[in-house]
Motif scaffolding. Structure first.
Motif, short mmCIF file in Angstrom:
data_model
loop_
_atom_site.label_atom_id
_atom_site.label_comp_id
_atom_site.label_asym_id
_atom_site.label_seq_id
_atom_site.Cartn_x
_atom_site.Cartn_y
_atom_site.Cartn_z
N MET A 81 14.35 -51.15 -32.09
CA MET A 81 13.86 -52.52 -31.96
C MET A 81 13.83 -52.97 -30.49
SD MET A 81 12.94 -53.34 -34.93
CE MET A 81 12.65 -55.06 -34.85
N GLN A 82 14.75 -52.49 -29.70
CA GLN A 82 14.78 -52.85 -28.28
C GLN A 82 13.60 -52.25 -27.53
OE1 GLN A 82 16.82 -54.90 -26.57
NE2 GLN A 82 17.75 -55.43 -28.52
N TYR A 83 13.20 -51.03 -27.89
CA TYR A 83 12.13 -50.36 -27.17
C TYR A 83 10.75 -50.60 -27.78
CZ TYR A 83 15.68 -48.09 -24.42
OH TYR A 83 16.72 -47.85 -23.57
N ALA A 84 10.71 -51.12 -28.98
CA ALA A 84 9.42 -51.42 -29.61
C ALA A 84 8.92 -52.74 -29.02
CB ALA A 84 9.58 -51.56 -31.12
N SER A 85 7.63 -52.77 -28.73
CA SER A 85 7.08 -54.01 -28.19
C SER A 85 5.72 -54.28 -28.84
CB SER A 85 6.93 -53.91 -26.68
OG SER A 85 6.02 -52.88 -26.35
N ALA A 86 5.39 -55.53 -28.90
CA ALA A 86 4.10 -55.92 -29.44
C ALA A 86 3.01 -55.58 -28.41
CB ALA A 86 4.09 -57.42 -29.71
N PRO A 87 1.80 -55.37 -28.86
CA PRO A 87 0.74 -55.09 -27.91
C PRO A 87 0.57 -56.26 -26.94
CG PRO A 87 -0.13 -55.25 -30.14
CD PRO A 87 1.34 -55.39 -30.23
N VAL A 88 0.33 -55.91 -25.71
CA VAL A 88 0.20 -56.93 -24.67
C VAL A 88 -1.21 -57.51 -24.73
CG1 VAL A 88 0.31 -57.37 -22.20
CG2 VAL A 88 1.89 -55.74 -23.24
N ILE A 89 -1.28 -58.83 -24.89
CA ILE A 89 -2.56 -59.54 -24.93
C ILE A 89 -2.61 -60.46 -23.73
CG2 ILE A 89 -3.99 -61.14 -26.23
CD1 ILE A 89 -2.66 -60.15 -28.76
N SER A 90 -3.71 -60.42 -23.03
CA SER A 90 -3.84 -61.28 -21.85
C SER A 90 -3.90 -62.74 -22.31
CB SER A 90 -5.09 -60.91 -21.06
OG SER A 90 -6.25 -61.24 -21.81
N GLU A 91 -3.61 -63.62 -21.36
CA GLU A 91 -3.64 -65.05 -21.68
C GLU A 91 -5.04 -65.50 -22.05
OE1 GLU A 91 -1.73 -67.64 -18.87
OE2 GLU A 91 -0.10 -66.21 -18.56
N ALA A 92 -6.05 -64.95 -21.41
CA ALA A 92 -7.43 -65.31 -21.71
C ALA A 92 -7.80 -64.89 -23.13
CB ALA A 92 -8.38 -64.66 -20.70
N GLU A 93 -7.37 -63.69 -23.51
CA GLU A 93 -7.65 -63.19 -24.87
C GLU A 93 -6.91 -64.04 -25.90
OE1 GLU A 93 -9.20 -60.77 -27.93
OE2 GLU A 93 -9.81 -61.06 -25.85
N ALA A 94 -5.67 -64.40 -25.62
CA ALA A 94 -4.89 -65.23 -26.54
C ALA A 94 -5.52 -66.61 -26.69
CB ALA A 94 -3.45 -65.36 -26.05
N ALA A 95 -6.01 -67.19 -25.60
CA ALA A 95 -6.67 -68.49 -25.66
C ALA A 95 -7.98 -68.40 -26.45
CB ALA A 95 -6.94 -69.01 -24.25
N ARG A 96 -8.72 -67.30 -26.24
CA ARG A 96 -9.98 -67.13 -26.98
C ARG A 96 -9.71 -67.02 -28.47
NH1 ARG A 96 -12.91 -63.38 -29.47
NH2 ARG A 96 -11.47 -61.69 -29.03
N ARG A 97 -8.71 -66.23 -28.85
CA ARG A 97 -8.38 -66.07 -30.27
C ARG A 97 -7.91 -67.39 -30.88
NH1 ARG A 97 -5.22 -60.28 -30.91
NH2 ARG A 97 -6.94 -58.98 -30.18
N ALA A 98 -7.19 -68.18 -30.13
CA ALA A 98 -6.70 -69.47 -30.64
C ALA A 98 -7.84 -70.45 -30.85
CB ALA A 98 -5.66 -70.05 -29.68
N SER A 99 -8.92 -70.30 -30.10
CA SER A 99 -10.04 -71.24 -30.22
C SER A 99 -11.07 -70.80 -31.26
CB SER A 99 -10.73 -71.42 -28.86
OG SER A 99 -11.39 -70.23 -28.50
N GLU A 100 -10.85 -69.65 -31.90
CA GLU A 100 -11.79 -69.14 -32.90
C GLU A 100 -11.23 -69.28 -34.31
OE1 GLU A 100 -12.68 -65.12 -31.90
OE2 GLU A 100 -14.03 -65.69 -30.29
N GLU A 101 -12.16 -69.24 -35.25
CA GLU A 101 -11.80 -69.33 -36.65
C GLU A 101 -12.58 -68.27 -37.42
OE1 GLU A 101 -12.33 -72.65 -40.14
OE2 GLU A 101 -11.78 -73.33 -38.14
#
Length: 189
Positions: free
Chosen positions: A23-43
């Motif tokens: 669990m310490q070495y497992a990490s979620a995929p890194v998403i850029s802030e721009a990609e995260a903002a784009r995904r949040a603005s879509e439906e």
């Protein structure tokens, strides 16, 4: 008995340690802030199955079935005058049937990426702005007229011979044999 208890404690410690370190070495995929903002603005907008008849030489040759879903901007959806699903269905009929966007009967020339791009561009043109950000294909099928008739007539199901009913002694119950069935002794009924 003491060895059994110590073995159990050792197995638990090793298991807990391996879970902790994984669990310490497992990490979620890194998403850029721009990609995260784009995904949040879509439906995500699920589509409906549409059936478009393919007409050639004045007769129906087959049917094109499609189920497309979409990613769309929340702002664009809020500004629409009608529900997006109905606007999309209407535009798909216009594109596929009215303007003959593609020749669905010719499967060799069908190009899925260009089809998705043409659908996206056509929908955004009709909606007046960049509302649709991505076209997601859930189902695309072309059924010929013969395919539809075969399914309607249940000809696609294999024909099975009737099975005679046999009692506990292995004798065929003659009064329950369907017409045309073969008796257990090999004779026809």
């Amino acid at each position: 008995m003491l060895k059994l208890v110590l073995t159990g404690i050792w197995v638990c410690a090793v298991t807990l340690g391996s879970v902790y370190f994984s669990m310490q070495y497992a990490s979620a995929p890194v998403i850029s802030e721009a990609e995260a903002a784009r995904r949040a603005s879509e439906e995500y907008v699920p589509g409906e199955i549409i059936t478009v008849p393919v007409i050639k030489d004045g007769a129906v040759q087959g049917y094109f079935l499609a189920k497309l879903s979409f990613s769309a901007t929340r702002e664009g959806i809020a500004d629409l005058h009608a529900p997006l699903r109905q606007l999309v269905t209407d535009e798909l009929y216009d594109m596929l049937l009215g303007s003959k966007l593609i020749d669905v009967a010719d499967t060799r020339s069908f190009d899925l990426p260009s089809f998705k791009g043409a659908v996206k561009d056509g929908l955004n043109k009709k909606l007046g702005s960049e509302v649709i950000t991505e076209v997601l294909v859930e189902q695309l099928e072309y059924l010929t007229k013969d395919d539809v008739q075969r399914v309607a007539n249940s000809q696609n199901m294999p024909h099975q011979k009737p099975v005679p009913i046999v009692d506990r002694n292995g004798k065929v119950a003659a009064d329950r044999i369907p017409e045309g069935a073969v008796k257990a002794d090999g004779g026809a009924h």
